[in-house]
Design an enzyme around this catalytic site. Sequence first.
Site, PDB file in Angstrom:
ATOM      1  N   GLN A  74       0.839  -1.196   0.000  1.00 21.63           N
ATOM      2  CA  GLN A  74       0.000   0.000   0.000  1.00 21.63           C
ATOM      3  C   GLN A  74       0.877   1.249   0.000  1.00 21.63           C
ATOM      4  O   GLN A  74       1.298   1.725   1.053  1.00 21.63           O
ATOM      5  CB  GLN A  74      -0.951   0.012   1.186  1.00 21.63           C
ATOM      6  N   PHE A  75       1.110   1.788  -1.198  1.00 17.81           N
ATOM      7  CA  PHE A  75       1.962   2.973  -1.325  1.00 17.81           C
ATOM      8  C   PHE A  75       1.358   4.184  -0.628  1.00 17.81           C
ATOM      9  O   PHE A  75       2.071   5.094  -0.217  1.00 17.81           O
ATOM     10  CB  PHE A  75       2.265   3.278  -2.798  1.00 17.81           C
ATOM     11  N   THR A  76       0.046   4.195  -0.433  1.00 16.46           N
ATOM     12  CA  THR A  76      -0.595   5.365   0.165  1.00 16.46           C
ATOM     13  C   THR A  76      -0.205   5.581   1.623  1.00 16.46           C
ATOM     14  O   THR A  76      -0.480   6.648   2.177  1.00 16.46           O
ATOM     15  CB  THR A  76      -2.133   5.284   0.053  1.00 16.46           C
TER      16      THR A  76
END
Length: 141
Positions: free
Chosen positions: A74-76
């Site tokens: 999850q890059f967020t």
Amino acid sequence: MRAVVQRVDGASVVVDGETVGEIIGQGLCVLVGVTHEDTEQKAAQLARKLWSLRILSDEKSCSDVGAPLLVISQFTLYGDARKGRRPTWNGAAPGSVAEPLVEAVVSELRALGARVETGRFGADMKVSLTNDGPFTVLVEV
């Protein structure tokens, strides 16, 4: 590396209508974010921390009871919303850097003896879980 770790009583991830990862019963759902300075050593350190983190029932860890983990990239997690109304993603490593490091976390967990399910890197994923507690903790290495 940054991980949002949730104690769950079941979790799954679906991509295009297909369940690509699922754990049943007690375990951990782990969202993993990678930043630019992260290394394979940090990935191994995160895996060891996740495997031994005492947040299951009776202060047990996954290693104590053989509980599974669902690991999802999850890059967020490296989004920054301090300015304006739209987050920036400058802190997130590009996919070419992040994907092998998320895989390194999964590989190290498996080498430690964990049963690990995963999402699909870069896909539009639908994650479902029953947060047990609720219990959620942020882990950074």
